[in-house]
Design a protein around this motif. Structure first.
Motif, PDB file in Angstrom:
ATOM      1  N   LEU A 162      -4.297   2.830   0.434  1.00 12.54           N
ATOM      2  CA  LEU A 162      -5.524   3.952   0.566  1.00 12.54           C
ATOM      3  C   LEU A 162      -6.153   3.852  -0.579  1.00 12.54           C
ATOM      4  O   LEU A 162      -5.932   3.465  -1.637  1.00 12.54           O
ATOM      5  CB  LEU A 162      -4.383   5.307   0.473  1.00 12.54           C
ATOM      6  CG  LEU A 162      -3.324   5.616   1.346  1.00 12.54           C
ATOM      7  CD1 LEU A 162      -2.834   6.950   1.196  1.00 12.54           C
ATOM      8  CD2 LEU A 162      -3.832   5.742   2.878  1.00 12.54           C
ATOM      9  N   ALA A 167      -5.870   9.118  -1.047  1.00 13.04           N
ATOM     10  CA  ALA A 167      -4.679   9.825  -1.628  1.00 13.04           C
ATOM     11  C   ALA A 167      -4.990  11.170  -2.240  1.00 13.04           C
ATOM     12  O   ALA A 167      -4.057  11.822  -2.319  1.00 13.04           O
ATOM     13  CB  ALA A 167      -4.546   8.611  -2.731  1.00 13.04           C
ATOM     14  N   ILE A 190      -0.500  12.381   5.474  1.00 10.58           N
ATOM     15  CA  ILE A 190      -0.518  11.983   4.010  1.00 10.58           C
ATOM     16  C   ILE A 190      -0.719  13.172   3.127  1.00 10.58           C
ATOM     17  O   ILE A 190      -1.566  14.021   3.373  1.00 10.58           O
ATOM     18  CB  ILE A 190      -1.746  11.046   3.696  1.00 10.58           C
ATOM     19  CG1 ILE A 190      -1.553   9.696   4.552  1.00 10.58           C
ATOM     20  CG2 ILE A 190      -1.595  10.449   2.383  1.00 10.58           C
ATOM     21  CD1 ILE A 190      -2.585   8.793   4.435  1.00 10.58           C
ATOM     22  N   VAL A 222       3.234   3.562  -0.458  1.00  8.86           N
ATOM     23  CA  VAL A 222       1.625   3.529  -0.789  1.00  8.86           C
ATOM     24  C   VAL A 222       1.475   2.671  -1.924  1.00  8.86           C
ATOM     25  O   VAL A 222       1.798   2.464  -2.779  1.00  8.86           O
ATOM     26  CB  VAL A 222       1.268   5.056  -1.021  1.00  8.86           C
ATOM     27  CG1 VAL A 222      -0.043   5.214  -1.609  1.00  8.86           C
ATOM     28  CG2 VAL A 222       1.559   5.943  -0.045  1.00  8.86           C
TER      29      VAL A 222
END
Length: 341
Positions: A162, A167, A190, A222
């Motif tokens: 990401l 994020a 997310i 992640v």
């Protein structure tokens, strides 16, 4: 008829999520009560054996985990079960492995739900021979009422990358992953402020179950892509703050870029390169607690190229007027500083 396997948690009178200390306390209490030297009841000795067997299993983290995962037949399931069954992401991809429960026909056994089944015990397990998988477990009673093997699907793990902005804000994203059966697309929610190494769980998106068992889960680990401006450590973000020499010397109100949008901060007079200014709570969000901080790191920039005649005159005048020498340790230390609120 096979003897019923007791539920070890019921034997000790504790909940399934009991701590090791609670299990030990329950064992000591029951062991004193049913010890054959103290309790002369006819069934005390058998009860004492059950208590010791239950404590032997539940007091050991490894055997307790296998008992919780496989049920009463945990001793018959080989420790390399996960390697034999696999997951949709290829051999060994399921870090959590399959959680297998062996069910018996004719009702509940030891608190684990039962269910009847005859016929092909190996169906649905990808060609795995259950007689090989479970050793001699079926040998004594293949035609005598044993039930099916319900095998929940393997939990799997994959990585997603990401940007810092994605994020930070979170939200719904569509991602594609290369699995053993080809490319698959997932809708992923997310959480805002997800951090490096955090796992996002997609329930029921792991390996397919066998024998009517539920599918496993998919965990997305992640990774944050390198960013040209932001450096992320945990929930704290550091960003460079370019300032002109006169702003650094005189102080100024400046604007700094953050993933949540521009923010204004006060640059104290006499700020040198490397000074860190803190914007409290402007780092990565934390849905369950305190957000991180953003640190603006001062970088004093001089005008590029050859100065104009007017600029040169001003720089020369400053050089004559100022007694500052950046190579003197006391001068350097007095013009720098640590993080400020």
């Amino acid at each position: 008829m096979a003897n019923e396997t007791p539920d070890y948690y019921q034997v000790l009178g504790v909940k399934r999520d009991a701590s090791s200390e609670e299990i030990q306390r329950a064992y000591r209490t029951l062991a004193r009560r049913f010890h054959p030297d103290i309790n002369k009841d006819p069934g005390a000795e058998e009860r004492f054996k059950e208590i010791n067997e239950a404590y032997e299993v539940l007091s050991d983290p490894k055997s307790r985990a296998r008992y919780d995962r496989f049920g009463p037949a945990w001793r018959q399931v080989p420790e390399d079960y996960d390697e034999r069954v696999g997951s949709p992401f290829g051999a060994g991809a399921g870090a959590g492995g399959r959680r297998v429960r062996v069910d018996f026909g004719g009702g509940d056994v030891g608190g684990f739900p039962g269910g009847g089944l005859g016929g092909d015990f190996g169906a649905g397990l990808g060609g795995v021979d259950l007689e090989d998988l479970l050793g001699g477990f079926f040998g004594a009673g293949r035609g005598g009422g044993f039930g099916r093997v319900r095998a929940p699907g393997a939990d799997s793990e994959a990585e997603i990358t990401l940007s810092v902005e994605d994020a930070y804000t979170g939200g719904q994203r569509r991602i594609s992953l290369d699995t053993a059966s080809g490319m698959r697309t997932y809708e992923v929610n997310i959480p805002p402020g997800v951090t490096e190494g955090q796992r996002i769980r997609l329930a029921g998106q792991g390996g397919a179950g066998s024998g009517g068992g539920p599918p496993g889960d998919l965990y997305l680990r992640v990774r944050l892509a390198p960013h040209p401006r932001y450096r992320v450590q945990g929930r704290d973000i550091t960003v460079d703050l370019p300032v002109a020499p006169w702003e650094a010397a005189l102080g100024a109100t400046v604007t700094v870029d953050t993933p949540g949008g521009p923010a204004r901060l006060e640059l104290p007079p006499g700020s040198s390169s490397g000074r860190r200014l803190r914007l409290r709570g402007r780092g990565m969000p934390n849905p369950r607690g305190t957000p991180g901080n953003l640190y603006a790191e001062v970088k004093v920039m001089v005008p590029p190229g050859t100065p104009s005649p007017g600029e040169r005159e001003l720089w020369e005048k400053l050089a004559r007027e100022s007694g500052f020498n950046p190579r003197t340790p006391t001068s350097t230390s007095s013009s720098s500083g640590g993080p400020r609120s």
